[in-house]
Design a protein around this motif. Structure first.
Motif, PDB file in Angstrom:
ATOM      1  N   ARG A  73      70.666 -19.103  63.368  1.00 51.75           N
ATOM      2  CA  ARG A  73      70.746 -17.829  62.658  1.00 51.75           C
ATOM      3  C   ARG A  73      69.619 -17.630  61.657  1.00 51.75           C
ATOM      4  O   ARG A  73      69.294 -16.517  61.293  1.00 51.75           O
ATOM      5  CB  ARG A  73      72.077 -17.731  61.888  1.00 51.75           C
ATOM      6  N   TYR A  74      69.044 -18.739  61.197  1.00 58.01           N
ATOM      7  CA  TYR A  74      68.124 -18.626  60.066  1.00 58.01           C
ATOM      8  C   TYR A  74      66.751 -18.068  60.449  1.00 58.01           C
ATOM      9  O   TYR A  74      66.172 -18.443  61.462  1.00 58.01           O
ATOM     10  CB  TYR A  74      67.930 -19.989  59.394  1.00 58.01           C
ATOM     11  N   GLY A  75      66.246 -17.211  59.619  1.00 58.19           N
ATOM     12  CA  GLY A  75      64.854 -16.784  59.692  1.00 58.19           C
ATOM     13  C   GLY A  75      64.357 -16.566  58.280  1.00 58.19           C
ATOM     14  O   GLY A  75      65.034 -15.935  57.463  1.00 58.19           O
ATOM     15  N   CYS A  76      63.186 -17.082  57.978  1.00 61.56           N
ATOM     16  CA  CYS A  76      62.673 -16.964  56.600  1.00 61.56           C
ATOM     17  C   CYS A  76      62.036 -15.590  56.378  1.00 61.56           C
ATOM     18  O   CYS A  76      61.883 -14.781  57.297  1.00 61.56           O
ATOM     19  CB  CYS A  76      61.664 -18.064  56.337  1.00 61.56           C
ATOM     20  N   ARG A  77      61.618 -15.373  55.176  1.00 62.21           N
ATOM     21  CA  ARG A  77      60.991 -14.094  54.813  1.00 62.21           C
ATOM     22  C   ARG A  77      59.712 -13.854  55.626  1.00 62.21           C
ATOM     23  O   ARG A  77      59.416 -12.734  56.045  1.00 62.21           O
ATOM     24  CB  ARG A  77      60.669 -14.118  53.321  1.00 62.21           C
ATOM     25  N   LEU A  78      58.965 -14.925  55.840  1.00 66.78           N
ATOM     26  CA  LEU A  78      57.708 -14.786  56.578  1.00 66.78           C
ATOM     27  C   LEU A  78      57.975 -14.374  58.026  1.00 66.78           C
ATOM     28  O   LEU A  78      57.311 -13.483  58.571  1.00 66.78           O
ATOM     29  CB  LEU A  78      56.955 -16.128  56.544  1.00 66.78           C
ATOM     30  N   LEU A  79      58.946 -15.021  58.646  1.00 67.22           N
ATOM     31  CA  LEU A  79      59.295 -14.681  60.031  1.00 67.22           C
ATOM     32  C   LEU A  79      59.809 -13.250  60.113  1.00 67.22           C
ATOM     33  O   LEU A  79      59.490 -12.510  61.054  1.00 67.22           O
ATOM     34  CB  LEU A  79      60.352 -15.667  60.546  1.00 67.22           C
ATOM     35  N   ASP A  80      60.556 -12.855  59.117  1.00 64.52           N
ATOM     36  CA  ASP A  80      61.077 -11.482  59.077  1.00 64.52           C
ATOM     37  C   ASP A  80      59.922 -10.483  58.971  1.00 64.52           C
ATOM     38  O   ASP A  80      59.907  -9.453  59.664  1.00 64.52           O
ATOM     39  CB  ASP A  80      62.037 -11.344  57.896  1.00 64.52           C
ATOM     40  N   ALA A  81      58.950 -10.793  58.132  1.00 66.35           N
ATOM     41  CA  ALA A  81      57.803  -9.891  57.977  1.00 66.35           C
ATOM     42  C   ALA A  81      57.018  -9.794  59.284  1.00 66.35           C
ATOM     43  O   ALA A  81      56.550  -8.716  59.671  1.00 66.35           O
ATOM     44  CB  ALA A  81      56.904 -10.392  56.848  1.00 66.35           C
ATOM     45  N   LEU A  82      56.903 -10.923  59.978  1.00 68.84           N
ATOM     46  CA  LEU A  82      56.212 -10.912  61.268  1.00 68.84           C
ATOM     47  C   LEU A  82      56.993 -10.069  62.275  1.00 68.84           C
ATOM     48  O   LEU A  82      56.414  -9.264  63.014  1.00 68.84           O
ATOM     49  CB  LEU A  82      56.059 -12.354  61.774  1.00 68.84           C
ATOM     50  N   SER A  83      58.304 -10.239  62.293  1.00 67.66           N
ATOM     51  CA  SER A  83      59.136  -9.480  63.232  1.00 67.66           C
ATOM     52  C   SER A  83      59.041  -7.982  62.960  1.00 67.66           C
ATOM     53  O   SER A  83      59.075  -7.172  63.886  1.00 67.66           O
ATOM     54  CB  SER A  83      60.600  -9.917  63.124  1.00 67.66           C
ATOM     55  N   ARG A  84      58.935  -7.611  61.686  1.00 68.64           N
ATOM     56  CA  ARG A  84      58.841  -6.190  61.330  1.00 68.64           C
ATOM     57  C   ARG A  84      57.402  -5.683  61.401  1.00 68.64           C
ATOM     58  O   ARG A  84      57.129  -4.527  61.096  1.00 68.64           O
ATOM     59  CB  ARG A  84      59.422  -5.963  59.921  1.00 68.64           C
ATOM     60  N   GLN A  85      56.489  -6.575  61.788  1.00 70.56           N
ATOM     61  CA  GLN A  85      55.070  -6.246  61.960  1.00 70.56           C
ATOM     62  C   GLN A  85      54.427  -5.743  60.667  1.00 70.56           C
ATOM     63  O   GLN A  85      53.538  -4.899  60.695  1.00 70.56           O
ATOM     64  CB  GLN A  85      54.892  -5.218  63.086  1.00 70.56           C
TER      65      GLN A  85
END
Ligand code: SF4
Ligand code: SF4
Length: 167
Positions: A73-85
């Motif tokens: 389930r975990y995703g860090c802030r950096l991964l989230d920013a990448l996912s949101r482009q």
């Protein structure tokens, strides 16, 4: 390259520098032990994986298909920013490499550690509290720089002692 390429070159949410534990369901305990993961009991009896995780190999999860739900389930802030482009993979990889470089500076100021399952920041905090290997002011400063960088780019705020939580 995809967002998973970022995690394969990072591993920071598994190596004990971001989190001390990952919560486990009671139903996951036996499987976790079978895979060689270190299961501990938190206050109140809840099971958890202690970090640094022994399944981490060269920044990658060696039990990826069988990893616990808290890891999935975990995703860090950096991964989230990448996912949101909001940043590119190249920019995100540069952040990861900078984080590892900052941790390497901290580690160079510490005594060698025979237990490879103790994170660099855990060792540095212990040293700063007057632990066995002591800690110089330059190592403390390097630790604080690394902590601030991880807080800013991965946690999104100062929450370095929190348990890994599903998001
Ligand atoms: S800290 Fe973030 S980028 Fe690194 S492995 Fe964990 S989720 Fe992926
Ligand atoms: S089981 Fe895999 S994903 Fe979970 S903490 Fe360990 S290395 Fe990371």
């Amino acid at each position: 390259m995809s967002s998973s390429d970022l995690c394969r070159r990072c591993g920071l949410c598994c190596d004990g520098n971001l989190f001390s534990h990952v919560p486990l369901e009671h139903s996951e305990v036996d499987a976790a032990r079978r895979h060689g993961l270190e299961v501990v009991q938190l206050a109140g009896g809840a099971p958890a994986l202690r970090q640094c995780c022994p399944a981490l190999r060269a920044r990658q999860c060696s039990v990826y298909g069988a990893r616990p739900e808290g890891c999935r389930r975990y995703g860090c802030r950096l991964l989230d920013a990448l996912s949101r482009q909001t940043l590119s993979l190249e920019e995100a990889l540069a952040v990861v490499e900078r984080a590892h470089a900052l941790l390497a500076v901290v580690e160079r100021g510490l005594e060698p550690e025979p237990d490879r399952f103790v994170s660099v920041l855990e060792r540095a905090r212990f040293a700063s509290w007057g632990g066995a290997d002591g800690s110089s002011s330059s190592t403390n400063a390097a630790r604080e720089r690394a902590e601030a960088f991880l807080d800013e780019h991965f946690h999104g705020g100062p929450r370095r002692f929190e348990f890994l939580a599903g998001g």
